[in-house]
Design an enzyme around this catalytic site. Structure first.
Site: not given
Ligand code: C5P
Length: 233
Positions: A34, A61, A63, A66, A121, A213
């Site tokens: 991603k 990603d 998003k 517009d 979220t 992460r």
């Molecule tokens: O590091 P982590 O596993 O928390 O990363 C989750 C990824 O998913 C990040 O790139 C975050 O921006 C994305 N994301 C999220 N929740 C959402 C939409 C996207 O955590 N509702």
């Protein structure tokens, strides 16, 4: 498309990204990646082409949200980057989502998959009511926005694994659920509020998990990635 693990490459530069990807030189097939706003705006569209040339599938990603015409024209540009999956905010409405699909579809009828963000979220019930003036339970808003996405012809939504079963029950097994908020049972949740393990996401019926992460910051990213694949796929 089969169930898969998508690594969220939330890096600030292409140097950091390539240093990370070098660890996966011996991993086949290449992981689905991603690319989000941070890396795309820092490194430019060329980064997508370079990752693609290395054999990775890409979820871009960005998003989009517009007016329909702007989203349509922008999706046309993204379509030429040959990504596999991209997204927009369902809050832009059904007309905007239809315009996005039209822009994304190439002359030969092919196109990347398109999914919608229902509610971030990070948006709480309080924010929804006090700032966005939407006086409905957030779960209901997510269901309605997902339904709008399907009406517009989108392929699925980004949602929590905890919502994946409801989305599939409402909109069918083929409507994709792409789910972040994944943590191993023995790890910290960081800033994610509602987390599930890769195995729980599997049991809840998620189609894709987006993992950042827990893989990118792991002592051994390849081992962490393979653990996700084993537990989820
Ligand atoms: O590091 P982590 O596993 O928390 O990363 C989750 C990824 O998913 C990040 O790139 C975050 O921006 C994305 N994301 C999220 N929740 C959402 C939409 C996207 O955590 N509702």
């Amino acid at each position: 498309m089969n169930r898969d693990v998508i690594i969220a490459c939330d890096f600030a530069s292409q140097e950091e990204l390539f240093e990370f990807l070098a660890k996966f030189d011996d991993v086949h097939p290449k992981p689905f990646l991603k690319v989000g706003m941070e890396l795309f705006y820092a490194a430019g569209p060329q980064i997508v082409k370079e990752i693609k040339a290395r054999g990775h599938k890409i979820f871009l990603d960005l998003k989009l949200h517009d007016i329909p015409q702007t989203v349509k024209k922008t999706m046309r540009v993204l379509s030429e980057l040959d990504v596999d999956l991209t997204n927009l905010h369902c809050a832009g409405g059904i007309e905007m989502m239809r315009a996005a699909l039209a822009g994304l579809t190439r002359a030969d009828g092919t196109r990347p998959l398109l999914i919608g963000v229902t509610q971030l979220t990070s948006t709480s019930q309080e924010t929804l009511e006090q700032e966005l003036l939407i006086a409905r339970p957030i779960a209901e808003v997510v269901r309605e926005y997902a339904s709008n996405a399907q009406k517009a012809g989108l392929d699925g939504v980004v949602c929590s694994p905890l919502e994946a079963a409801t989305v599939h029950a409402d909109l069918g097994a083929k409507f994709l659920t792409v789910t972040p908020g994944i943590r191993f049972p023995d790890a910290a949740a960081d800033d994610q509020h509602r987390v599930t393990t890769p195995a729980q996401a599997h049991d809840l019926g998620a189609d894709f998990i987006v993992v950042g992460r827990p893989i990118t910051q792991a002592a051994d990213p390849v081992a962490a990635y393979k653990r996700c694949v084993t537990e989820f796929c």
